[in-house]
Design a protein around this motif. Structure first.
Motif, mmCIF file in Angstrom:
data_model
loop_
_atom_site.group_PDB
_atom_site.id
_atom_site.type_symbol
_atom_site.label_atom_id
_atom_site.label_comp_id
_atom_site.label_asym_id
_atom_site.label_seq_id
_atom_site.Cartn_x
_atom_site.Cartn_y
_atom_site.Cartn_z
ATOM 1 N N PRO A 109 0.828 -1.211 0.000
ATOM 2 C CA PRO A 109 0.000 0.000 0.000
ATOM 3 C C PRO A 109 0.863 1.262 0.000
ATOM 4 N N PRO A 110 0.285 2.399 -0.395
ATOM 5 C CA PRO A 110 1.068 3.643 -0.511
ATOM 6 C C PRO A 110 1.828 4.005 0.764
ATOM 7 N N GLU A 111 1.216 3.791 1.919
ATOM 8 C CA GLU A 111 1.870 4.162 3.181
ATOM 9 C C GLU A 111 3.165 3.365 3.386
ATOM 10 N N PHE A 112 3.153 2.090 2.994
ATOM 11 C CA PHE A 112 4.352 1.267 3.158
ATOM 12 C C PHE A 112 5.457 1.736 2.212
ATOM 13 N N LYS A 113 5.081 2.072 0.975
ATOM 14 C CA LYS A 113 6.086 2.548 0.029
ATOM 15 C C LYS A 113 6.658 3.894 0.474
ATOM 16 N N ARG A 114 5.837 4.693 1.096
ATOM 17 C CA ARG A 114 6.313 5.999 1.592
ATOM 18 C C ARG A 114 7.215 5.850 2.813
ATOM 19 N N ASP A 115 6.770 5.058 3.795
ATOM 20 C CA ASP A 115 7.454 5.004 5.095
ATOM 21 C C ASP A 115 8.436 3.842 5.219
ATOM 22 N N GLY A 116 8.270 2.786 4.421
ATOM 23 C CA GLY A 116 9.091 1.604 4.576
ATOM 24 C C GLY A 116 8.683 0.799 5.788
ATOM 25 N N GLY A 117 9.494 -0.199 6.128
ATOM 26 C CA GLY A 117 9.201 -1.023 7.297
ATOM 27 C C GLY A 117 9.532 -2.479 7.049
ATOM 28 N N ASP A 118 9.222 -3.310 8.043
ATOM 29 C CA ASP A 118 9.494 -4.736 7.954
ATOM 30 C C ASP A 118 8.451 -5.428 7.073
ATOM 31 N N MET A 119 8.900 -6.444 6.319
ATOM 32 C CA MET A 119 8.002 -7.175 5.431
ATOM 33 C C MET A 119 8.363 -8.655 5.454
ATOM 34 N N GLU A 120 7.356 -9.495 5.645
ATOM 35 C CA GLU A 120 7.505 -10.941 5.515
ATOM 36 C C GLU A 120 6.161 -11.529 5.125
ATOM 37 N N ILE A 121 6.139 -12.278 4.023
ATOM 38 C CA ILE A 121 4.892 -12.804 3.463
ATOM 39 C C ILE A 121 5.115 -14.238 2.984
ATOM 40 N N LEU A 122 4.120 -15.084 3.207
ATOM 41 C CA LEU A 122 4.108 -16.431 2.657
ATOM 42 C C LEU A 122 2.968 -16.525 1.649
ATOM 43 N N GLN A 123 3.225 -17.143 0.506
ATOM 44 C CA GLN A 123 2.112 -17.452 -0.399
ATOM 45 C C GLN A 123 2.134 -18.924 -0.762
ATOM 46 N N LEU A 124 1.012 -19.577 -0.436
ATOM 47 C CA LEU A 124 0.822 -21.006 -0.665
ATOM 48 C C LEU A 124 -0.197 -21.198 -1.780
ATOM 49 N N TRP A 125 0.110 -22.086 -2.728
ATOM 50 C CA TRP A 125 -0.853 -22.447 -3.762
ATOM 51 C C TRP A 125 -1.473 -23.796 -3.410
ATOM 52 N N VAL A 126 -2.809 -23.834 -3.431
ATOM 53 C CA VAL A 126 -3.556 -25.055 -3.118
ATOM 54 C C VAL A 126 -4.327 -25.483 -4.364
ATOM 55 N N ASN A 127 -4.099 -26.683 -4.813
ATOM 56 C CA ASN A 127 -4.736 -27.167 -6.026
ATOM 57 C C ASN A 127 -6.235 -27.375 -5.817
ATOM 58 N N LEU A 128 -6.973 -27.349 -6.909
ATOM 59 C CA LEU A 128 -8.387 -27.693 -6.923
ATOM 60 C C LEU A 128 -8.597 -28.934 -7.780
ATOM 61 N N PRO A 129 -9.533 -29.808 -7.409
ATOM 62 C CA PRO A 129 -9.818 -30.980 -8.250
ATOM 63 C C PRO A 129 -10.457 -30.542 -9.559
ATOM 64 N N SER A 130 -10.454 -31.432 -10.536
ATOM 65 C CA SER A 130 -10.976 -31.106 -11.869
ATOM 66 C C SER A 130 -12.415 -30.599 -11.808
#
Length: 287
Positions: A109-130
Motif C-alpha cells: 500500500p502507498p503508506e508502506f512505500k512511503r514510510d518503509g518497514g518490515d516485510m515478511e509474506i508467505l504465499q501457498l498455492w492449493v490445487n483444486l480438483p478437476s
C-alpha cells in the motif's frame, strides 16, 4: 493416537525476485508437491527503506487453483477482477479462489512505500480438483483479530485460518475441506497437532528450531510426513513459528504453466487463449 513418522526434511532454496528475498521449499529438487499443496514462496523477512517501490506483484492472471497469502509483517493490498479489494495487515490472511480465472494484483500500500518497514509474506498455492477448477472465483480477506487463537499444548497457540479445532471454526470456508493454520511455539513450548490419517500434511518452519521425537527441523525447512499416524507432536527449546495444514490429496494429473494449473495440456492452452481473449475480465485499475 500415534504420531506420524517423518519421510524427509527439505530445505528451501533461494530464488530472489529482484531485491525481494525469496525462498521456496516446494516445489524443490526432491519434492514436487504435497498434494494438494503445490507451491510456497517465502518472501522476506527484510526491511524496506522509506521511498521504496514495494512488492512487484502487479496485475497477473490465475486459473485452476487457490492462493493463500499470509502477511506476517507489513501490509498487503489486494485487488482483482472479481471486484474484491482489501488491505490486510500483519497477522492477517488473504484466501483467493482463482477458479475459472481472475486477474489480481498484490502490492504494497502507498503508506508502506512511503514510510518503509518490515516485510515478511508467505504465499501457498492449493490445487483444486478437476470438478472445481472452473468454479466461480471468490476471495476472503481476514485481519489478525478475525483469526481464532487456540491453545494447542504446553504454551503453544494455533491460529486457525480454515477448518475446525477444539470447537472453533476458522474464518475461511475452504471449498475442499483444507485445514490451515499458523502455530506459535514460544521457547520451551510443545504442541500436539491433528493430522488425520490419509490426509496430506503441510508443515513448514517459518522461523526457529523444532523437534519431533528424534528428528528436528529449522527455519525454512519443509517436513514431509508419511501417511501413517494421526497426530504430530512438536516442541521448541528456543521458540518457533510454523505454517501447518492438512487436506485430502486429489490424486489427479497436474499440468502447470506459469499462473495456470490444470489437468491437461489442452486445458492450459484454453486458459492462455481465454486470458488473451479478455475472458478473465479486465485488469485491476489504479494499482
Amino acid at each position: 493416537m500415534t504420531d506420524r513418522t517423518i519421510k524427509a526434511v527439505h530445505a528451501a532454496y533461494r530464488d530472489d525476485i529482484a531485491d525481494l528475498i525469496t525462498r521456496r521449499p516446494v516445489p524443490g529438487p526432491a519434492v514436487d508437491q504435497v498434494d494438494p499443496f503445490l507451491f510456497l514462496n517465502h518472501h522476506g523477512p527484510q526491511t524496506y527503506r522509506p521511498g521504496n517501490s514495494g512488492l512487484p506483484f502487479g496485475p497477473h492472471p490465475h486459473r485452476g487453483f487457490e492462493t493463500v497469502t499470509f502477511i506476517l509483517e507489513g501490509s498487503l493490498a489486494h485487488m482483482d477482477t472479481g471486484g474484491h479489494e482489501s488491505i490486510i495487515h500483519a497477522g492477517g490472511v488473504q484466501w483467493m479462489t482463482a477458479g475459472s480465472g481472475l486477474i489480481h494484483a498484490e502490492l504494497s500500500p502507498p503508506e508502506f512505500k512511503r514510510d518503509g518497514g518490515d516485510m515478511e509474506i508467505l504465499q501457498l498455492w492449493v490445487n483444486l480438483p478437476s470438478t472445481l477448477k472452473m468454479t466461480t472465483p471468490r476471495y476472503t480477506g481476514v485481519q489478525a483479530d478475525g483469526i481464532p487463537s487456540i491453545p494447542a499444548g504446553e504454551g503453544a497457540i494455533l491460529h486457525l485460518v480454515s477448518g475446525e479445532y477444539e470447537g472453533k471454526t476458522g474464518p475461511v470456508d475452504s471449498l475442499t475441506g483444507v485445514f490451515m493454520s499458523m502455530v506459535s511455539l514460544p521457547a520451551g513450548a510443545d504442541a500436539t497437532l491433528p493430522a488425520p490419517k490419509d490426509r496430506s500434511v503441510f508443515f513448514y518452519v517459518v522461523r526457529g528450531h523444532v523437534s519431533m521425537g528424534e528428528a528436528s527441523a529449522k527455519s525454512f525447512d519443509l517436513v514431509e510426513f508419511a501417511h501413517d499416524g494421526e497426530t504430530i507432536t512438536v516442541s521448541s527449546s528456543d521458540g518457533a513459528f510454523l505454517l501447518f495444514g492438512h487436506a485430502d490429496p486429489i490424486g489427479e494429473p497436474v499440468v502447470a504453466h506459469g499462473p495456470f494449473v490444470m489437468n491437461t495440456e489442452q486445458e492450459i492452452r484454453d486458459a492462455i487463449a481465454d486470458y488473451q481473449a479478455g475472458k478473465f475480465n479486465r485488469a485491476p485499475e489504479n494499482v
